[in-house]
Design an enzyme around this catalytic site. Structure first.
Site, PDB file in Angstrom:
ATOM      1  N   HIS A 262      77.580 -68.044  67.046  1.00  0.00           N
ATOM      2  CA  HIS A 262      78.042 -68.446  68.388  1.00  0.00           C
ATOM      3  C   HIS A 262      78.484 -69.913  68.383  1.00  0.00           C
ATOM      4  O   HIS A 262      79.608 -70.235  68.782  1.00  0.00           O
ATOM      5  CB  HIS A 262      76.906 -68.217  69.396  1.00  0.00           C
ATOM      6  N   GLU A 263      77.604 -70.784  67.921  1.00  0.00           N
ATOM      7  CA  GLU A 263      77.944 -72.216  67.922  1.00  0.00           C
ATOM      8  C   GLU A 263      79.109 -72.488  66.964  1.00  0.00           C
ATOM      9  O   GLU A 263      79.942 -73.354  67.229  1.00  0.00           O
ATOM     10  CB  GLU A 263      76.729 -73.073  67.559  1.00  0.00           C
ATOM     11  N   HIS A 266      82.253 -72.026  68.877  1.00  0.00           N
ATOM     12  CA  HIS A 266      82.557 -73.218  69.695  1.00  0.00           C
ATOM     13  C   HIS A 266      83.145 -74.317  68.807  1.00  0.00           C
ATOM     14  O   HIS A 266      84.109 -74.995  69.175  1.00  0.00           O
ATOM     15  CB  HIS A 266      81.269 -73.776  70.318  1.00  0.00           C
TER      16      HIS A 266
HETATM   17 CO    CO Z   1      77.955 -71.177  74.205  1.00  0.00          CO
END
Ligand code: CO
Length: 498
Positions: A262-263, A266
Site C-alpha cells: 500500500h505505502e 503511494h
Molecule cells: Co493510504
C-alpha cells in the site's frame, strides 16, 4: 512578467524548503525519536508550522497572487500554481489568527485526550474535546462559506470538487451493491481458512519478502527507504527522497506485507513526479482520493489478485516453506476472505467501503447539526449493526477507533472509498490499453503497469484537479459502476456465487 515569475517561484521554493525540513523532523519523530525528546520536538514543529503559515499568508504572497491571478497567456503549470497558492491563502487568511492559534492548541490536547480515551475505552473522556473541535470546524465553515452543504467545504480540502451531492449518489449505489453481495457470500459453501496467515512468521523473513515485492514494484530504494513505525505511512521530502514505513506482527503475515505494498503505491506516485514540478507546490499527488487510488491499486487490485500470486506465491514459499502444503487456490481464497468486522483498518476489500460510508454519513450529519457529539456512539453502533451486522462491545472498537476526528480531519475519510472507485475506473482503461495486463502480472512483470500509471497519472503531479484527471484518463466522471463490477466478478469467482 518573466522576472516576477522567477521571484514568485523563489518564494514558493522557500515554503517548500520549510515543508521539507518539517517533514524530516516529523518522520524522525515517528520512526526514531527517544520518548523524552518528543515534547521539545513538538515545540520545534509548532514553531516551524507557524513560520510556514506566515509565508503562506504574507503580504508578499498576496502581492504575487494579485499580480498573477486572471493574467492571460499563463502556461498550464503556472496557472495551476497561482490557483493553488490563492486557494491556500484564502483558506488560511480567512480565519482570524487568534482563533487559528487556539484551534492548533486545542487539537494537540484533543489528540492526547483521544489516546487516553481509547486506551480506557471511555468516550466520555474524549467527548468535551471533540465537541470543541466540531464547534471550531463549524465556525471555520462560517468564515470560508459554503454553497449548498456545509460539509462540502471540508470535503474540498481533501478532494477538490467533491460534494455531498456527488458522494450521496455514488455511495448509496455502492452500499446497496456491497450489502447484496455480502448476503450472497453469507450463504456460500466456500469457507476460506485465514488461520494460515497467523501461525508465526519472524520479522526478518517478513522484511526480506516485503523488500523483494517492493523491488519488483520498482520502488526506487536510491530515492527512498523502508522503516518501521506503529502506523505505516509514506512521506516525501522531495521526489528524490520518498520514504515508507511498515509494522511487523509475528502472528499476522498479511499486515506488514499489504501495508508495505500500500505505502509502496503511494510512494511510486511521489517518486514519479518530474523534477520540473519541484518548486511549484504542484510536485505532489493531487488529492487524497487519487493518492489512495494508487496505494489501493497496488494493495488490492494487484496485490490481492490471482495473477499477482501466480508469480509471487512460489517466491513466497521460498521464504516461508510452511506454505508448501497449501495450493495457490486455497492461498488466494484465504487471502480474500470476507468477514464483516468492527475495525476499519483490518477490514477485507469488500466490506472496507462500508466502514467509510458509515463515517461519511456520521460526519455529514454532525457538521450539518443533524446529530450531536452526545449521540455519536449510539449512532455509530446502530449503523454498524445495520450495514455490517456487527456491534462494538466497547468504545475503543467502536467510535474511538480512528484518530482522524481528534485532529479535526473531517472530510478525510471519503478519500479511502474514492480511491477504490477511481482505481477500478483506471483498471477499466488499463485493460483496454494493455490487453495482456493480467498475463504480464502472472509473469512478474510489474513494469508495464508502473509505466502506465506514471504516464497517465503520476507525471502530472497536482497540475489537474481530480475530476479533470479522471476525465482525461478515462473519458468519464467519477462513478461507482466499475468498482461494483470488479467486486461482483472477483467475489463471484471466489465464493462460487450464481
Ligand atoms: Co493510504
Amino acid at each position: 512578467m518573466k522576472e516576477k515569475l522567477l521571484e514568485f517561484k523563489e518564494y514558493i521554493k522557500k515554503i517548500e524548503y520549510m515543508n521539507s525540513a518539517t517533514s524530516v523532523l516529523y518522520w524522525d519523530m515517528r520512526v526514531g525519536i527517544p520518548s523524552k525528546g518528543i515534547p521539545y520536538r513538538g515545540e520545534v514543529l509548532g514553531h516551524l508550522s507557524g513560520e510556514i503559515y506566515k509565508l503562506q499568508t504574507s503580504d508578499t504572497m498576496k502581492g504575487f497572487i494579485e499580480y498573477f491571478d486572471g493574467l492571460e497567456n499563463l502556461d498550464e503549470t503556472t496557472e495551476s500554481m497561482v490557483q493553488r497558492a490563492k486557494k491556500n491563502y484564502n483558506q488560511t487568511k480567512k480565519i482570524p489568527e487568534k482563533r487559528y492559534v487556539e484551534y492548533t492548541v486545542l487539537v494537540t490536547k484533543a489528540e492526547a485526550a483521544w489516546e487516553e480515551a481509547k486506551s480506557k475505552s471511555d468516550f466520555n473522556i474524549f467527548k468535551p474535546f471533540l465537541q470543541e473541535v466540531v464547534d471550531f470546524n463549524k465556525e471555520f465553515i462560517g468564515y470560508w462559506g459554503y454553497k449548498t452543504n456545509k460539509y462540502d467545504t471540508l470535503l474540498d480540502f481533501y478532494e477538490p470538487g467533491i460534494t455531498v451531492e456527488k458522494l450521496d449518489k455514488v455511495f448509496s449505489g455502492l452500499r446497496v451493491a456491497i450489502v447484496e453481495l455480502l448476503n450472497k457470500i453469507k450463504k456460500s459453501d466456500v469457507k476460506p481458512d485465514s488461520s494460515i496467515f497467523t501461525t508465526g512468521f519472524s520479522k526478518e523473513r517478513q522484511e526480506a519478502f516485503g523488500l523483494f515485492v517492493l523491488n519488483k514494484m520498482e520502488y526506487d530504494f536510491e530515492a527512498g527507504r523502508l522503516d518501521e513505525s506503529v502506523h505505516p505511512f509514506t512521506i516525501e521530502f522531495c521526489n528524490m527522497d520518498v520514504r515508507i514505513t511498515t509494522n511487523y506482527h509475528e502472528n499476522d503475515l498479511k499486515s506488514a506485507l499489504f501495508g508495505s505494498i500500500h505505502e509502496g503505491g503511494h510512494a511510486l506516485y511521489e517518486q514519479d513526479i518530474p523534477d520540473s514540478l519541484q518548486g511549484t507546490r504542484l510536485g505532489q499527488g493531487v488529492s487524497m482520493g487519487i493518492h489512495e487510488s494508487q496505494s489501493r491499486f497496488y494493495e488490492n487490485i494487484l496485490g490481492r489478485s490471482k495473477a499477482f500470486w501466480t508469480y509471487f506465491y512460489p517466491e513466497l514459499k521460498k521464504t516461508f516453506p510452511e506454505f508448501n502444503s497449501i495450493s495457490l487456490d486455497d492461498f488466494y481464497i484465504s487471502m480474500n476472505e470476507v468477514l464483516p468486522s468492527l475495525i476499519r483498518i483490518e477490514a477485507d476489500e469488500l466490506t472496507y467501503s462500508l466502514h467509510i460510508i458509515i463515517r461519511y454519513e456520521i460526519e455529514k450529519a454532525l457538521i450539518n447539526g443533524e446529530i450531536e457529539v452526545e449521540d455519536l456512539h449510539k449512532v455509530w453502533n446502530a449503523k454498524y449493526k445495520e450495514y455490517l451486522g456487527v456491534e462494538p462491545n466497547n468504545d475503543a472498537e467502536g467510535v474511538l477507533q480512528d484518530t482522524h476526528w481528534s485532529g479535526g480531519s473531517f472530510g478525510y475519510f471519503p478519500s479511502y472509498a474514492l480511491g477504490n472507485l477511481y482505481g477500478a475506473q483506471f483498471l477499466e482503461k488499463i485493460l483496454k490499453d494493455i490487453p495482456d495486463f493480467y498475463q504480464e502480472i502472472e509473469k512478474g512483470n510489474l513494469s508495464d503497469i508502473h509505466s502506465w500509471l506514471k504516464e497517465n497519472i503520476h507525471k502530472y503531479g497536482a497540475i489537474h484537479t481530480p475530476s479533470e484527471l479522471i476525465r482525461m484518463v478515462t473519458g468519464e466522471d467519477l462513478n461507482e459502476k466499475y468498482f461494483i463490477e470488479y467486486l461482483n466478478k472477483k467475489y463471484s469467482e471466489i465464493y462460487n456465487l450464481k
